[in-house]
Write a protein that holds these residues in place. Structure first.
Motif, short mmCIF file in Angstrom:
data_model
loop_
_atom_site.label_atom_id
_atom_site.label_comp_id
_atom_site.label_asym_id
_atom_site.label_seq_id
_atom_site.Cartn_x
_atom_site.Cartn_y
_atom_site.Cartn_z
N SER A 372 0.81 -1.18 0.15
CA SER A 372 0.21 0.32 -0.22
C SER A 372 1.41 1.51 -0.53
N ILE A 373 2.40 1.36 0.47
CA ILE A 373 2.90 2.03 0.89
C ILE A 373 3.31 2.67 -0.53
N ALA A 374 4.32 1.55 -1.15
CA ALA A 374 4.47 1.47 -2.85
C ALA A 374 3.24 2.26 -3.30
N SER A 375 2.37 2.09 -3.53
CA SER A 375 1.36 2.73 -3.99
C SER A 375 1.34 3.70 -4.23
N ALA A 379 5.92 3.44 -6.14
CA ALA A 379 6.73 2.05 -6.38
C ALA A 379 6.13 1.22 -6.90
N ASP A 380 6.82 -0.22 -6.83
CA ASP A 380 6.17 -1.58 -7.30
C ASP A 380 5.66 -2.15 -6.40
N ALA A 381 4.41 -1.82 -6.26
CA ALA A 381 3.48 -2.66 -5.23
C ALA A 381 3.90 -4.23 -5.49
N HIS A 443 19.57 0.00 0.32
CA HIS A 443 20.07 0.75 -0.68
C HIS A 443 18.65 1.01 -2.12
N THR A 444 17.43 0.26 -1.51
CA THR A 444 16.73 -0.19 -2.69
C THR A 444 15.18 0.37 -2.13
N VAL A 445 14.01 1.01 -3.01
CA VAL A 445 13.02 1.16 -2.85
C VAL A 445 12.05 -0.01 -1.52
N THR A 446 12.12 -1.10 -3.06
CA THR A 446 11.50 -2.25 -1.91
C THR A 446 12.32 -2.55 -0.64
N GLY A 447 13.56 -2.75 -0.32
CA GLY A 447 14.02 -2.70 0.96
C GLY A 447 13.72 -1.99 2.13
N THR A 448 13.26 -0.92 1.71
CA THR A 448 13.41 0.61 2.42
C THR A 448 11.29 0.19 2.67
N LEU A 449 11.28 0.06 1.91
CA LEU A 449 9.42 -0.37 2.28
C LEU A 449 9.93 -0.93 3.56
#
Length: 692
Positions: A372-375, A379-381, A443-449
């Protein structure tokens, strides 16, 4: 007169991870005891090795200082009866001060004639006080669990076997931990396994060096670094020396000798982190990397012996490490036979928290929240959801069960082996970042989320079941989790409403949280209060944060931008005067029965000072409006700082609470507009000093 004082307590091998703290605590305890006794000294040097704790106190005074003490007793009319005979009060005073009745004297203390005793205090010999100071210091050492040995009732962290206490070159007649003080220490267990006589406190370090014991921890540490680096250079590599491992190795040896060993190159197919963990944790070896930072098939061990045949020592270490690395290789190959997806359901049998379900439940919640945060941020949900689902699966792998520090790292390697998206794999490794204050972020967006969703899920869940941290108890590390979440949002510029994110996290917990709204508000308040510690670390005054906190905002990125802006404003020469003016305005407006008018009527501006301020406020309102829209708060406050002269003149020349009701209300409306401009950023009245 003064002399050096030596204390050495000899023991069986002390816990290496505790040695540094034990020595520091002993030094602090002895220092406190000497200071309390009034014994002068020049310095305290601390020494330690695996089998001893030692201190040398430089130029310790022979005795406590002598001082005159006046003890007042009862009034003379109470001390003596009408016939002049001493009463019980006089007898008690005489006994207390070691006097005979005929030695009693009376003097006037400015109010009445009283019994008085003029005596000398102090002058106690240092050698008579040191045993008590040392015993008291040892009793206060931070030892979680003390042990007894033999038939003795004495307790310490390890059995104590010898005691050296010298004042200069003289042995002190003292007893510590059931041991009588002497001048005999012990040399190295192998190179000099015999008693070592210490002639004087000043000779301690040199005498022990001659017995193959380097008692100076700092010198021993430096020697280890030098030797390890030299060994690594000889094999064209670089030794990786962590502070934690270096401290432990320093505490394990008395006479360090670095040696290089080798392991089979086939083990390099195993994740380097597992090999490094095995070498460091189990064998206390330093690993070596090449010029590209890749692990080389070597290790450096620090022996506690200078062997005549170092090849045998190296061979023994190679034999020990081989089965450890074989285990790691076996676990790695075994785990790779099963995909993370196929093992995910096993998480259902691991409880996260009794009221909040299993680890499997937690991964479902992490996946949903991260997606949901990715959306929200574009970012890529799909990747976020997948990473959340797989985030904890490596907890059931053989590798992590054997090497707990491989948590997340093992998941990364297994995800790549399974053909998962590289960003998903990296997220599994990055989910635990930051691990501590100042640690790197994902370092990655997904890792951050995933890292953010994991922390928010834990925080709101624990608050939701009423187990919020109290005092020093924080079993789920919510303080660290909160700071980590704030750093992730601020430093990764995730400009979302934290209240909304916590609300989603609470919703994912379902019926596990009975009062979701309260859990969200308590969690939010707790998390935002962690900003205080953050800004204190950055040397930003608490008042600056409080000025922004008064706005009761819930967007961490926006809060941080405002805090930095207010901090910059606080450095301006106009800041204090404008803060004081805002506080004055706030006090005036708070006493009104109703809010002042929103519009200022130009025809009611009678005084030049109020006309000037009204014009300035209107002008600034136009200038700062686009700055507020763009969240350029620092620029806006710098612009508003130029109002100082007009504000000062207004308060000097204008009576706000005028008798004329219309004039008064118009002036209050003007002040409300002035304060409203600043309040769009923060309540800068919080910057005004409070009157003590």
């Amino acid at each position: 007169m003064s002399r050096d004082f030596l204390l050495e307590l000899g023991t069986e091998e002390l816990p290496p991870t505790a040695l540094k703290n034990l020595l520091a605590a002993l030094a602090n305890g002895v220092k406190a005891g000497l200071d309390e006794a009034g014994l002068a000294y020049s310095n305290i040097n601390s020494y330690a090795s695996p089998r001893r704790l030692a201190l040398v106190v430089g130029q310790l005074a022979e005795a406590t200082p002598v001082r005159q003490v006046t003890n007042w007793g009862p009034p003379a009319q109470v001390a003596f009866a009408a016939d002049g005979k001493p009463t019980r009060a006089a007898e008690a005073f005489a006994k207390k001060n070691g006097l005979e009745i005929d030695q009693l004297k009376t003097e006037n203390d400015g109010k009445a004639d009283k019994l008085v005793a003029h005596q000398q205090a102090g002058g106690e010999p240092a050698v008579e006080l040191l045993a008590g100071i040392v015993n008291d210091s040892l009793a206060k050492l931070p030892i979680p669990k003390r042990m007894r040995w033999g038939a003795k009732r004495t307790e310490f962290v390890r059995p104590a076997h010898w005691l050296v206490m010298l004042y200069g070159s003289d042995v002190i007649d003292a007893q510590v931990l059931g041991l009588n003080a002497g001048r005999e220490s012990r040399g190295h267990r192998f190179h000099h396994n015999q008693a070592v006589s210490i002639n004087s406190a000043a000779d301690y370090v040199t005498t022990m060096l001659n017995a193959y014991v380097q008692v100076d921890m700092a010198a021993r540490r430096a020697l280890i670094i030098e030797q390890v680096n030299r060994e690594a250079a000889a094999i064209d590599g670089t030794a990786v020396i962590s502070e934690e491992l270096l401290d432990e190795v320093t505490a394990l040896v008395e006479w360090p000798v670095a040696l290089t060993g080798r392991f089979e190159e086939r083990f390099l197919e195993v994740p380097a982190e597992a090999l490094i963990s095995s070498m460091a944790e189990h064998q206390k070896y330093f690993h070596v990397v090449d010029h590209d930072g890749q692990l080389k098939p070597y290790f450096i061990t620090v022996a506690n012996i200078e062997s005549k045949d170092p090849a045998q020592v190296i061979d023994g270490n190679e034999r020990v490490i081989r089965p450890r690395l074989s285990d790691a290789a076996f676990f790695f190959e075994t785990d790779k036979k099963h995909s993370l997806e196929s093992q995910r359901q096993r998480l259902g049998s691991i409880v996260f928290q009794a009221k909040l379900g299993s680890i499997l439940d937690k991964t479902d919640r992490i996946a949903a929240l991260a997606a949901s945060i990715a959306s929200d941020i574009g970012a890529d949900a799909t990747k976020a959801k997948r990473a959340g689902e797989l985030s904890k699966v490596d907890l059931v792998t053989e590798m992590v069960l054997e090497f707990d520090k491989m948590q997340g790292i093992a998941g990364y390697y297994y995800a790549l082996n399974d053909g998962e998206d590289p960003e998903v794999a990296n997220a599994l490794k990055e989910q635990y970042l930051p691990k501590y204050a100042g640690d790197e972020l994902p370092h990655t967006v997904t890792g951050t989320l995933i890292a953010l969703a994991d922390r928010l899920d834990t925080i709101v869940g624990i608050f939701g079941i009423g187990q919020k941290p109290t005092g020093s108890k924080d079993p789920f590390a919510l303080r660290r989790a909160s700071l980590g979440a704030l750093r992730l949002m601020v430093e990764k510029d995730i400009n979302l409403d934290l209240r909304e994110l916590l609300t989603r996290a609470a919703r994912n917990h379902g019926d596990s949280i009975k009062d979701a709204e309260n859990a969200v508000e308590e969690s939010l308040a707790y998390m935002l209060d962690r900003f205080r510690a953050w800004y204190e670390e950055d040397q930003i005054a608490t008042e600056v944060y409080l000025a922004v906190a008064a706005k009761k905002l819930s967007h961490p990125v926006d809060i941080n931008t405002r805090v930095l802006a207010v901090d910059a404003f606080a450095q301006l020469p106009e800041a204090q005067a404008l803060a004081a003016a805002n506080k004055r305005v706030s006090n005036i407006l708070s006493k009104l029965d109703s809010a002042p008018a929103t519009e200022v009527k130009p025809e009611l501006l009678k005084e030049p000072a109020e006309q000037q301020l009204a014009e300035a406020v209107a002008d600034k309102a136009q200038r700062v409006e686009p700055l507020f829209t763009e969240r350029r708060y620092a620029d806006a406050l710098a612009e508003l700082a130029t109002l100082r002269a007009a504000v000062d003149t207004f308060f000097d020349d204008v009576m706000v609470m005028a008798d004329d009701e219309a004039l008064k209300n118009n002036r209050l409306a003007l002040l409300a507009q002035l304060r409203g401009l600043f309040l769009q950023v923060a309540d800068i009245s919080a910057l005004a000093p409070t009157k003590g």
